[in-house]
Enzyme design. Structure first.
Site, PDB file in Angstrom:
ATOM      1  N   GLU A  91       0.826  -1.199   0.000  1.00 16.68           N
ATOM      2  CA  GLU A  91       0.000   0.000   0.000  1.00 16.68           C
ATOM      3  C   GLU A  91       0.861   1.250   0.000  1.00 16.68           C
ATOM      4  OE1 GLU A  91      -3.492  -2.004   2.742  1.00 16.68           O
ATOM      5  OE2 GLU A  91      -2.545  -0.160   3.415  1.00 16.68           O
ATOM      6  N   CYS A 105       3.478   8.565   0.691  1.00  9.94           N
ATOM      7  CA  CYS A 105       4.116   7.728   1.702  1.00  9.94           C
ATOM      8  C   CYS A 105       4.313   6.355   1.062  1.00  9.94           C
ATOM      9  CB  CYS A 105       3.192   7.658   2.916  1.00  9.94           C
ATOM     10  SG  CYS A 105       3.772   6.535   4.199  1.00  9.94           S
ATOM     11  N   CYS A 120       6.593  -6.520   7.622  1.00 11.07           N
ATOM     12  CA  CYS A 120       7.756  -6.012   8.359  1.00 11.07           C
ATOM     13  C   CYS A 120       8.081  -7.041   9.426  1.00 11.07           C
ATOM     14  CB  CYS A 120       7.463  -4.659   9.005  1.00 11.07           C
ATOM     15  SG  CYS A 120       8.875  -3.979   9.915  1.00 11.07           S
ATOM     16  N   CYS A 145       6.597  -4.218  15.860  1.00  7.79           N
ATOM     17  CA  CYS A 145       6.287  -3.225  16.896  1.00  7.79           C
ATOM     18  C   CYS A 145       4.828  -3.446  17.319  1.00  7.79           C
ATOM     19  CB  CYS A 145       6.473  -1.811  16.351  1.00  7.79           C
ATOM     20  SG  CYS A 145       8.165  -1.520  15.803  1.00  7.79           S
ATOM     21  N   CYS A 176       1.727  -1.345  15.654  1.00  5.85           N
ATOM     22  CA  CYS A 176       1.723  -1.093  14.207  1.00  5.85           C
ATOM     23  C   CYS A 176       1.057  -2.237  13.449  1.00  5.85           C
ATOM     24  CB  CYS A 176       3.170  -0.920  13.744  1.00  5.85           C
ATOM     25  SG  CYS A 176       3.359  -0.831  11.962  1.00  5.85           S
ATOM     26  N   CYS A 188      -0.691   6.691   9.820  1.00  9.62           N
ATOM     27  CA  CYS A 188       0.534   6.016  10.236  1.00  9.62           C
ATOM     28  C   CYS A 188       0.212   4.724  10.971  1.00  9.62           C
ATOM     29  CB  CYS A 188       1.319   6.879  11.217  1.00  9.62           C
ATOM     30  SG  CYS A 188       1.763   8.443  10.570  1.00  9.62           S
TER      31      CYS A 188
HETATM   32  N1  SAH Z   1       9.579   1.096   9.774  1.00 13.39           N
HETATM   33  C1  SAH Z   1       9.816   2.479   9.751  1.00 13.39           C
HETATM   34  C2  SAH Z   1       8.928   3.247   8.785  1.00 13.39           C
HETATM   35  C3  SAH Z   1       7.473   2.846   8.753  1.00 13.39           C
HETATM   36  S1  SAH Z   1       6.517   3.123  10.201  1.00 13.39           S
HETATM   37  C4  SAH Z   1       9.702   3.041  11.147  1.00 13.39           C
HETATM   38  O1  SAH Z   1       9.240   2.346  12.041  1.00 13.39           O
HETATM   39  O2  SAH Z   1      10.094   4.196  11.329  1.00 13.39           O
HETATM   40  C5  SAH Z   1       6.208   4.883  10.068  1.00 13.39           C
HETATM   41  C6  SAH Z   1       5.826   5.559  11.376  1.00 13.39           C
HETATM   42  O3  SAH Z   1       4.517   5.181  11.791  1.00 13.39           O
HETATM   43  C7  SAH Z   1       6.755   5.237  12.538  1.00 13.39           C
HETATM   44  O4  SAH Z   1       7.199   6.423  13.122  1.00 13.39           O
HETATM   45  C8  SAH Z   1       5.882   4.454  13.488  1.00 13.39           C
HETATM   46  O5  SAH Z   1       6.313   4.638  14.800  1.00 13.39           O
HETATM   47  C9  SAH Z   1       4.514   5.044  13.193  1.00 13.39           C
HETATM   48  N2  SAH Z   1       3.395   4.189  13.607  1.00 13.39           N
HETATM   49  C10 SAH Z   1       3.323   2.842  13.562  1.00 13.39           C
HETATM   50  N3  SAH Z   1       2.141   2.411  14.027  1.00 13.39           N
HETATM   51  C11 SAH Z   1       1.428   3.505  14.392  1.00 13.39           C
HETATM   52  C12 SAH Z   1       0.117   3.716  14.919  1.00 13.39           C
HETATM   53  N4  SAH Z   1      -0.703   2.705  15.158  1.00 13.39           N
HETATM   54  N5  SAH Z   1      -0.275   4.989  15.162  1.00 13.39           N
HETATM   55  C13 SAH Z   1       0.539   6.033  14.876  1.00 13.39           C
HETATM   56  N6  SAH Z   1       1.769   5.894  14.341  1.00 13.39           N
HETATM   57  C14 SAH Z   1       2.222   4.649  14.121  1.00 13.39           C
HETATM   58 FE1  SF4 Z   2       7.932  -2.192  11.091  1.00 14.52          FE
HETATM   59 FE2  SF4 Z   2       5.717  -0.906  11.845  1.00 14.52          FE
HETATM   60 FE3  SF4 Z   2       7.773  -1.157  13.535  1.00 14.52          FE
HETATM   61 FE4  SF4 Z   2       7.990   0.499  11.391  1.00 14.52          FE
HETATM   62  S1  SF4 Z   2       6.591   0.730  13.123  1.00 14.52           S
HETATM   63  S2  SF4 Z   2       9.505  -1.019  12.146  1.00 14.52           S
HETATM   64  S3  SF4 Z   2       6.773  -0.693   9.897  1.00 14.52           S
HETATM   65  S4  SF4 Z   2       6.526  -2.845  12.709  1.00 14.52           S
END
Ligand code: SAH
Ligand code: SF4
Length: 341
Positions: A93, A106, A113, A117, A120, A333
């Protein structure tokens, strides 16, 4: 024989291709411009090439790597989310956002991934594979073509961890910023990493000019490990040293992203700890109120956010709250997930 795909090729690669079919080298720069600047999908559109050259290209090569399967538009019309299919059937996406004069995409860098986390949606999927540079830039080209717009800014913040796919991501960024191609300035391209320390060092040593953002999300070592398992491998204290190395060597500001989750990392103690951690760095903090991906966690109240900001006001640190775009279409995000639900 499978045809070569030109999307993702550098100018130098196109030059050797053009020369290999007995054509003058300057044709490669023209082809590069047609593919990346004009966004063509068919060699018939290359009107300044002879019929013979166009036929040579048709026999040998093709253009385009991602196909838009679906598009959803947010209720305020400012955000579009795209679902693409790749040649091997995998889905990714990306998101297009309008904010006054700024038109940002974006982009995703991996299918899924591996870093899991806990806040996410992408992290909840399994990791499938890295994207190629062509698949990364083609997300942008497909959006420009479909919406008939010119993108002004790029954030590498979609699905995946860009610094675990370093070479292809840098190749894609170099194509996006190339002045004969899409020609988006390097300082208008931001790469966000969860904190892959060796790649941050490499990025610094390579003298890369793209903007760098690190997803910090917690200022306590243990809390960060709970939220982001990668912190066990690349702990916060070492990550901050890498960030310092970057800011002092590049002389650029770094951005720290901080997803705020109610009751998890939004307290005054968290804010003070964060302020202490970043105060000696040339940096900017981007607070991102958590976007719900399930019912377990929630974003903080506005009062909590305002209180959190207070300790930073006396510091030489810029802090801002990211407006959530596209929440109603799960395009915000952390909400990117390969099924359009
Ligand atoms: N993997 C990279 C880039 C993709 S994630 C990284 O982690 O930086 C992009 C951003 O979205 C990151 O800053 C992450 O902390 C944020 N993010 C992930 N899940 C989220 C959520 N549920 N609500 C708000 N931001 C989120
Ligand atoms: Fe991967 Fe989501 Fe963590 Fe970014 S925030 S490293 S996309 S699991």
């Amino acid at each position: 024989m499978e045809k070569l795909n030109l999307t993702g090729m550098t100018l130098e690669e196109m030059e050797s291709l053009i020369e290999s079919i007995g054509q003058p080298r300057y044709r490669a720069a023209q082809l590069f411009n047609w593919i990346y600047k004009k966004g063509i999908l068919s060699f018939d559109q290359v009107t300044n090439f002879s019929k013979q050259l166009r036929q040579q290209l048709v026999d040998l090569a093709q253009i385009g790597l991602v196909t838009i399967e679906k598009q959803i538009v947010s209720s305020d019309n400012q955000t579009n989310k795209f679902l693409y299919k790749l040649a091997d059937g995998q889905c990714i996406e990306s998101v297009y956002m309008i904010d006054r004069k700024r038109r940002t995409v974006c982009l995703s860098t991996q299918v899924g991934c591996a870093l899991a986390c806990n806040f996410c949606a992408t992290g909840a999927m399994d990791f499938k594979r890295n994207l190629t540079a062509g698949e990364i830039i083609d997300q942008l080209l497909a959006i420009q073509r479909t919406l008939n717009v010119e993108v002004t800014n790029v954030v590498i913040m979609g699905m995946g961890e860009p610094f675990l796919n370093y070479d292809e991501v840098m190749k894609a960024c170099d194509l996006i910023s190339h002045d004969k191609g899409v020609a988006i300035g390097k300082r208008k391209i931001t790469i966000s990493t969860s904190g892959i320390i060796p790649a941050i060092k490499r990025f610094t040593d390579d003298g890369q000019r793209y903007k760098l953002a690190i997803s910090l999300n917690a200022a306590h070592e243990e809390k960060r490990s709970q939220m982001m398992p990668i912190n066990k491998k690349y702990p916060l204290n070492e990550l901050m040293n890498a960030a310092k190395y970057y800011t002092s060597k590049s002389r650029h500001r770094i951005t720290f992203e901080y997803v705020m989750i109610a009751g998890v990392n939004d307290g005054m103690e968290d804010a003070l700890k964060l302020a202490k951690l970043v105060k000696s760095l040339k940096c900017k903090i981007n607070l991102i109120p958590y976007n719900a991906i399930d019912n377990h966690q929630a974003p903080p109240s506005e009062e909590k956010i305002n209180a959190f900001i207070r300790p930073f006001l006396n510091l030489n640190v810029v802090i801002s709250v990211r407006k959530s775009k596209g929440v109603d279409i799960n395009a915000a995000c952390g909400q990117l997930y390969n099924s359009f639900n």
